[in-house]
Design a protein around this motif. Structure first.
Motif, PDB file in Angstrom:
ATOM      1  N   ILE A 272       0.940  -1.203   0.277  1.00  0.00           N
ATOM      2  CA  ILE A 272       0.269   0.110   0.145  1.00  0.00           C
ATOM      3  C   ILE A 272       1.127   0.876   0.118  1.00  0.00           C
ATOM      4  O   ILE A 272       0.206   2.596   0.584  1.00  0.00           O
ATOM      5  CB  ILE A 272      -1.140   0.461   1.048  1.00  0.00           C
ATOM      6  N   ASN A 273       2.182   1.354  -0.320  1.00  0.00           N
ATOM      7  CA  ASN A 273       3.306   2.445  -0.164  1.00  0.00           C
ATOM      8  C   ASN A 273       3.183   2.349  -1.835  1.00  0.00           C
ATOM      9  O   ASN A 273       3.910   1.559  -2.033  1.00  0.00           O
ATOM     10  CB  ASN A 273       4.383   2.637   0.614  1.00  0.00           C
ATOM     11  N   LEU A 274       3.653   3.764  -2.034  1.00  0.00           N
ATOM     12  CA  LEU A 274       4.313   4.142  -2.859  1.00  0.00           C
ATOM     13  C   LEU A 274       5.617   4.549  -2.982  1.00  0.00           C
ATOM     14  O   LEU A 274       6.172   5.827  -1.542  1.00  0.00           O
ATOM     15  CB  LEU A 274       3.453   5.396  -4.160  1.00  0.00           C
ATOM     16  N   THR A 275       6.826   4.684  -3.863  1.00  0.00           N
ATOM     17  CA  THR A 275       8.090   5.470  -3.907  1.00  0.00           C
ATOM     18  C   THR A 275       8.788   6.203  -4.827  1.00  0.00           C
ATOM     19  O   THR A 275       7.203   5.281  -6.145  1.00  0.00           O
ATOM     20  CB  THR A 275       8.949   4.133  -3.529  1.00  0.00           C
ATOM     21  N   ILE A 276       8.713   6.937  -4.799  1.00  0.00           N
ATOM     22  CA  ILE A 276       8.855   8.121  -5.797  1.00  0.00           C
ATOM     23  C   ILE A 276      10.493   8.755  -5.597  1.00  0.00           C
ATOM     24  O   ILE A 276      10.363   8.936  -4.449  1.00  0.00           O
ATOM     25  CB  ILE A 276       7.474   8.883  -6.357  1.00  0.00           C
ATOM     26  N   VAL A 291      11.141  21.264  -1.272  1.00  0.00           N
ATOM     27  CA  VAL A 291      10.364  21.317  -3.065  1.00  0.00           C
ATOM     28  C   VAL A 291       9.217  21.028  -3.235  1.00  0.00           C
ATOM     29  O   VAL A 291       8.479  19.568  -1.994  1.00  0.00           O
ATOM     30  CB  VAL A 291      11.391  19.833  -2.884  1.00  0.00           C
ATOM     31  N   GLU A 292       8.439  20.691  -3.964  1.00  0.00           N
ATOM     32  CA  GLU A 292       7.392  20.325  -4.443  1.00  0.00           C
ATOM     33  C   GLU A 292       7.235  19.058  -5.363  1.00  0.00           C
ATOM     34  O   GLU A 292       8.104  19.189  -5.976  1.00  0.00           O
ATOM     35  CB  GLU A 292       6.567  21.218  -5.334  1.00  0.00           C
ATOM     36  N   VAL A 293       6.620  18.335  -4.927  1.00  0.00           N
ATOM     37  CA  VAL A 293       6.213  16.475  -5.197  1.00  0.00           C
ATOM     38  C   VAL A 293       5.078  16.902  -5.659  1.00  0.00           C
ATOM     39  O   VAL A 293       4.490  16.259  -5.236  1.00  0.00           O
ATOM     40  CB  VAL A 293       7.321  15.556  -4.513  1.00  0.00           C
ATOM     41  N   PRO A 294       5.143  15.098  -7.429  1.00  0.00           N
ATOM     42  CA  PRO A 294       3.948  15.167  -7.198  1.00  0.00           C
ATOM     43  C   PRO A 294       3.388  13.972  -6.377  1.00  0.00           C
ATOM     44  O   PRO A 294       4.061  13.131  -5.790  1.00  0.00           O
ATOM     45  CB  PRO A 294       3.791  14.098  -8.864  1.00  0.00           C
ATOM     46  N   THR A 295       2.036  13.930  -6.213  1.00  0.00           N
ATOM     47  CA  THR A 295       1.278  12.997  -5.200  1.00  0.00           C
ATOM     48  C   THR A 295       0.216  12.618  -5.911  1.00  0.00           C
ATOM     49  O   THR A 295      -0.018  13.421  -6.672  1.00  0.00           O
ATOM     50  CB  THR A 295       0.848  13.565  -3.899  1.00  0.00           C
ATOM     51  N   LEU A 296      -0.476  11.249  -5.694  1.00  0.00           N
ATOM     52  CA  LEU A 296      -1.949  10.971  -6.288  1.00  0.00           C
ATOM     53  C   LEU A 296      -2.867  11.655  -6.184  1.00  0.00           C
ATOM     54  O   LEU A 296      -3.692  12.066  -6.727  1.00  0.00           O
ATOM     55  CB  LEU A 296      -2.431   9.327  -5.938  1.00  0.00           C
ATOM     56  N   GLY A 298      -2.367  14.899  -6.049  1.00  0.00           N
ATOM     57  CA  GLY A 298      -1.706  16.708  -6.626  1.00  0.00           C
ATOM     58  C   GLY A 298      -0.740  16.584  -5.902  1.00  0.00           C
ATOM     59  O   GLY A 298      -0.319  15.968  -4.867  1.00  0.00           O
ATOM     60  N   PRO A 299      -0.363  17.956  -6.929  1.00  0.00           N
ATOM     61  CA  PRO A 299       1.607  18.272  -5.647  1.00  0.00           C
ATOM     62  C   PRO A 299       1.229  17.909  -4.347  1.00  0.00           C
ATOM     63  O   PRO A 299      -0.296  18.856  -3.400  1.00  0.00           O
ATOM     64  CB  PRO A 299       1.575  19.590  -6.474  1.00  0.00           C
ATOM     65  N   ALA A 300       2.605  17.897  -3.713  1.00  0.00           N
ATOM     66  CA  ALA A 300       2.854  18.514  -2.411  1.00  0.00           C
ATOM     67  C   ALA A 300       4.144  18.974  -2.048  1.00  0.00           C
ATOM     68  O   ALA A 300       4.882  18.827  -2.869  1.00  0.00           O
ATOM     69  CB  ALA A 300       2.390  17.310  -1.493  1.00  0.00           C
ATOM     70  N   THR A 301       4.273  20.166  -1.028  1.00  0.00           N
ATOM     71  CA  THR A 301       5.189  20.407  -0.321  1.00  0.00           C
ATOM     72  C   THR A 301       5.885  19.539   0.400  1.00  0.00           C
ATOM     73  O   THR A 301       5.898  19.427   1.937  1.00  0.00           O
ATOM     74  CB  THR A 301       5.467  21.918  -0.900  1.00  0.00           C
ATOM     75  N   ILE A 302       7.528  19.225   0.552  1.00  0.00           N
ATOM     76  CA  ILE A 302       8.207  18.478   0.680  1.00  0.00           C
ATOM     77  C   ILE A 302       9.485  19.702   1.472  1.00  0.00           C
ATOM     78  O   ILE A 302       9.778  20.031   0.618  1.00  0.00           O
ATOM     79  CB  ILE A 302       8.612  17.404   1.231  1.00  0.00           C
ATOM     80  N   ARG A 303       9.519  19.724   3.257  1.00  0.00           N
ATOM     81  CA  ARG A 303      11.320  20.531   3.315  1.00  0.00           C
ATOM     82  C   ARG A 303      12.754  19.562   3.489  1.00  0.00           C
ATOM     83  O   ARG A 303      12.209  18.109   3.910  1.00  0.00           O
ATOM     84  CB  ARG A 303      10.952  21.051   4.508  1.00  0.00           C
ATOM     85  N   ILE A 304      13.115  19.828   2.192  1.00  0.00           N
ATOM     86  CA  ILE A 304      14.543  19.302   2.556  1.00  0.00           C
ATOM     87  C   ILE A 304      15.762  20.448   3.749  1.00  0.00           C
ATOM     88  O   ILE A 304      15.937  20.964   3.076  1.00  0.00           O
ATOM     89  CB  ILE A 304      15.292  19.404   0.570  1.00  0.00           C
ATOM     90  N   PRO A 305      16.054  19.200   4.597  1.00  0.00           N
ATOM     91  CA  PRO A 305      16.939  19.737   5.483  1.00  0.00           C
ATOM     92  C   PRO A 305      18.736  19.439   4.834  1.00  0.00           C
ATOM     93  O   PRO A 305      18.659  19.146   3.966  1.00  0.00           O
ATOM     94  CB  PRO A 305      17.093  18.680   6.642  1.00  0.00           C
ATOM     95  N   GLY A 330      -1.431   3.338   3.055  1.00  0.00           N
ATOM     96  CA  GLY A 330      -0.408   3.904   2.944  1.00  0.00           C
ATOM     97  C   GLY A 330       0.005   5.014   2.938  1.00  0.00           C
ATOM     98  O   GLY A 330      -0.034   5.730   2.374  1.00  0.00           O
ATOM     99  N   ASP A 331       1.954   5.165   2.822  1.00  0.00           N
ATOM    100  CA  ASP A 331       2.736   6.239   2.632  1.00  0.00           C
ATOM    101  C   ASP A 331       3.192   6.722   1.128  1.00  0.00           C
ATOM    102  O   ASP A 331       2.501   5.270   0.557  1.00  0.00           O
ATOM    103  CB  ASP A 331       3.381   6.428   3.970  1.00  0.00           C
ATOM    104  N   GLU A 332       3.541   7.927   1.289  1.00  0.00           N
ATOM    105  CA  GLU A 332       3.978   7.887  -0.236  1.00  0.00           C
ATOM    106  C   GLU A 332       5.379   8.469   0.417  1.00  0.00           C
ATOM    107  O   GLU A 332       5.411   9.346   1.107  1.00  0.00           O
ATOM    108  CB  GLU A 332       3.590   8.953  -0.951  1.00  0.00           C
ATOM    109  N   PHE A 333       7.062   7.685  -0.065  1.00  0.00           N
ATOM    110  CA  PHE A 333       8.082   7.871   0.776  1.00  0.00           C
ATOM    111  C   PHE A 333       8.577   8.970  -0.889  1.00  0.00           C
ATOM    112  O   PHE A 333       8.630   8.382  -2.089  1.00  0.00           O
ATOM    113  CB  PHE A 333       8.685   7.222   0.860  1.00  0.00           C
ATOM    114  N   VAL A 334       9.831   9.913  -0.702  1.00  0.00           N
ATOM    115  CA  VAL A 334      10.074  10.721  -1.604  1.00  0.00           C
ATOM    116  C   VAL A 334      11.836  10.513  -1.332  1.00  0.00           C
ATOM    117  O   VAL A 334      12.518  10.452  -0.778  1.00  0.00           O
ATOM    118  CB  VAL A 334       9.652  11.901  -1.923  1.00  0.00           C
TER     119      VAL A 334
END
Length: 372
Positions: A272-276, A291-296, A298-305, A330-334
């Protein structure tokens, strides 16, 4: 009977009982005397398959036949007393003795006199069908309604799935509807279930001309299919009563669809998990960034430390695949991949040389220490 019982039914010695039963029913319908009036060869063939089935459908007789080549207490042609005619019980009719126990005993002794005649063909459930279907990645994740074409046997419209013209059965002419028959061996008379109708007193009526007595016809049918959200490769979807039609009014089988999910150009799925994989620049990895990343969804923003390394993974909760029935998501892993700047840009080359002069920790120092 001369010849081989297995050969008579068109099966081999390893054939299971269920398939022997199907073979017998098919041949019985084909060669039944009422469906082949005046055909002596069909009548003879019918008697042969009746005798073969009486032995091969009984586990004890079949085992004895496989071992010795005959069924019953003694080989064909005689017994321990009485010669070919069997024991000398003269003038007795055991039709009412012991609730049928005498008939069973003598049927075993004389190898299938009809004491355990096979039952006439009755309603039988249709076979299940299996279909392979490829669906798109997002259709598998979200679910989809689609249509497929399947070749299946449907109930004959002319006879309503009975396999006969008019009434499904008529009184057996052999026993005149009583369901009982008699066999005379010398001075002995044995009463047993009628071998022609299996003791039911009825035989199939004239076969339906449209389906030739099969009770179903081959056809191509378009079927609506709902693929639930969350299916994966290997998942199975059951469509009730869309298999082959049953025989003689029996219920139809089911259709089972095996799913194969097409790959996605960006995502890889693990349950149930996705990796991109998402590329980032050297400055983003060094200084940190949003950084903006795609998800199922729509776009989501993650913070790169700051100081992020290539191959590091970041989790976005509840952006993966939902289990069928909506029980859990499940979760999405970037996974980030640091992309170096273009080496053929003069300004970039100058900056890299400046960076080289500044220096920093040796990234391979630990490796050299462990190797020495």
């Amino acid at each position: 009977m001369s010849g081989d019982y297995y050969e008579a039914l068109g099966v081999d010695r390893k054939t299971p009982l269920a398939d022997i039963k199907k073979a017998y029913r098919r041949l019985a319908r084909k060669y039944h005397p009422d469906l082949n009036p005046g055909d002596k060869s069909a009548e003879a063939k019918f008697k042969v398959i009746q005798e073969a089935y009486a032995v091969l459908s009984d586990p004890k007789k079949r085992a004895q036949y496989d071992r010795f080549g005959y069924a019953g207490e003694h080989p064909p042609g005689g017994g321990p007393s009485g010669g070919p005619q069997g024991p000398g019980f003269e003038g007795f009719d055991f039709s009412g003795a012991g609730g049928g126990s005498f008939q069973d005993i003598f049927a075993d002794l004389f190898g299938g006199l009809g004491g355990r005649a096979a039952a006439a063909p009755g309603p039988e459930r249709g076979e299940d069908l299996f279909y392979n279907m490829t669906v798109g990645f997002e259709d598998a994740v979200r679910g989809v309604q689609t249509r497929i074409q399947v070749n299946r046997r449907a109930a004959c419209a002319s006879c309503g799935g009975r396999g006969t013209a008019g009434e499904a059965s008529k009184p057996c002419p052999t026993c005149r509807g009583t369901g009982r028959g008699s066999v005379q061996r010398g001075f002995m008379k044995f009463s047993s279930p009628c071998p022609a109708c299996g003791g039911t007193g009825k035989v199939p009526a004239e076969a339906c001309r449209s389906c030739r007595g099969e009770s179903s016809v081959e056809q191509t049918e378009t079927i609506n299919v709902r693929i639930p959200a969350g299916v994966d490769s290997g998942s199975k979807v059951r469509i009730a009563e869309k298999g082959n039609a049953g025989r003689v009014g029996g219920p139809p089988g089911d259709l089972f669809i095996t799913i194969d999910v097409a790959p996605h150009p960006l995502y890889k799925r693990d349950g149930i998990n996705l990796t991109i994989k998402v590329p980032i620049t050297v400055p983003e990895a060094t200084l940190g960034a949003k950084v903006e990343v795609p998800t199922l969804d729509g776009p989501a923003t993650i913070r790169i430390p700051p100081g992020t390394r290539s191959g590091q993974r970041f989790r976005i909760r509840d952006r993966g695949v939902t289990l069928p029935g909506g029980r859990k998501r499940g979760d999405e892993f970037v996974e980030v991949a640091i992309i170096p700047p273009p080496f053929n840009d003069q300004r970039v080359r100058e900056l890299m040389k400046e960076l080289e002069k500044i220096g920093g920790p040796d990234p391979r120092a630990d490796m050299r220490r462990q190797g020495s």
